[in-house]
Motif scaffolding. Structure first.
Motif, short mmCIF file in Angstrom:
data_model
loop_
_atom_site.label_atom_id
_atom_site.label_comp_id
_atom_site.label_asym_id
_atom_site.label_seq_id
_atom_site.Cartn_x
_atom_site.Cartn_y
_atom_site.Cartn_z
N TRP A 124 -6.22 2.60 -2.58
CA TRP A 124 -6.62 3.43 -1.56
C TRP A 124 -5.63 4.45 -1.30
O TRP A 124 -6.41 5.52 -0.81
N ARG A 136 -5.85 12.63 5.69
CA ARG A 136 -6.68 11.83 6.15
C ARG A 136 -5.97 10.71 6.73
O ARG A 136 -6.34 10.01 7.58
N ARG A 137 -5.17 10.21 5.77
CA ARG A 137 -4.47 9.13 6.30
C ARG A 137 -3.62 9.00 7.40
O ARG A 137 -3.57 8.15 8.33
N ARG A 174 -6.13 7.16 -3.68
CA ARG A 174 -7.79 8.04 -3.44
C ARG A 174 -7.85 8.69 -2.24
O ARG A 174 -9.00 9.67 -2.08
N THR A 175 -7.09 8.51 -1.23
CA THR A 175 -7.31 9.38 0.20
C THR A 175 -6.39 10.36 0.42
O THR A 175 -5.15 10.19 -0.17
N ASN A 176 -6.67 11.56 0.98
CA ASN A 176 -5.85 12.50 1.15
C ASN A 176 -4.66 12.22 2.25
O ASN A 176 -4.85 11.09 3.07
#
Length: 160
Positions: A55, A63-64, A58-60
């Motif tokens: 995860w 964004r986190r 895969r996430t910016n």
């Protein structure tokens, strides 16, 4: 990236996905294939597996960061609410917060960026005359505006 990476999606169920097709007749090979396919649809008890590193990759990063406050809050609430309900409440809380923030931004913009004689831009608000029908008091409606009041944009009230 698209879910199918640009390739047209295809059904892996084949011809026997529809009951009507299966009723037409299946070969022994198709029966064995369908039996295996149905067995493969059953998930293991521990699925779906959440892999934190996957995860994170895969996430910016940004964004986190903006998801972190609600993630921490609902991680603490998950034992009380349950995983599914906590995920639903987390989603709705985030959306309502964004909608509220948008409303506050809109209110600020309309309050402090009105169109008057000192600016070229901003939202111009026109007030239409009230609807007065025959038989109602004030029919026919007569405006109190003088010809100099039209297109004034607040100039008369200015303290110059």
């Amino acid at each position: 990236m698209a879910q199918t990476a640009g390739v047209k999606p295809m059904s892996i169920a084949g011809r026997v996905a529809l009951e009507r097709e299966r009723c037409l007749g299946m070969t022994d090979t198709e029966r064995a294939w369908r039996k295996q396919w149905l067995k493969d649809q059953i998930l293991a008890p521990n699925e779906p597996v959440h892999v934190e590193e996957y995860w994170r990759e895969r996430t910016n990063f940004f964004r986190r960061i903006y998801r972190a406050p609600l993630d921490k809050l609902f991680a603490a609430l998950t034992p009380m609410l349950g995983a599914s309900r906590a995920a639903d409440y987390r989603y709705l809380t985030g959306k309502f917060a964004l909608i509220g923030f948008g409303i506050l931004c809109g209110h600020y913009y309309f309050k402090y960026n009105g169109n008057d004689w000192t600016k070229k831009g901003g939202w111009r608000v026109h007030v239409s005359k009230p609807m007065v029908l025959p038989g109602q008091p004030g029919f026919p409606f007569q405006s109190n505006k003088q010809p100099s009041d039209y297109a004034d944009r607040g100039f008369k009230n200015a303290k110059i």
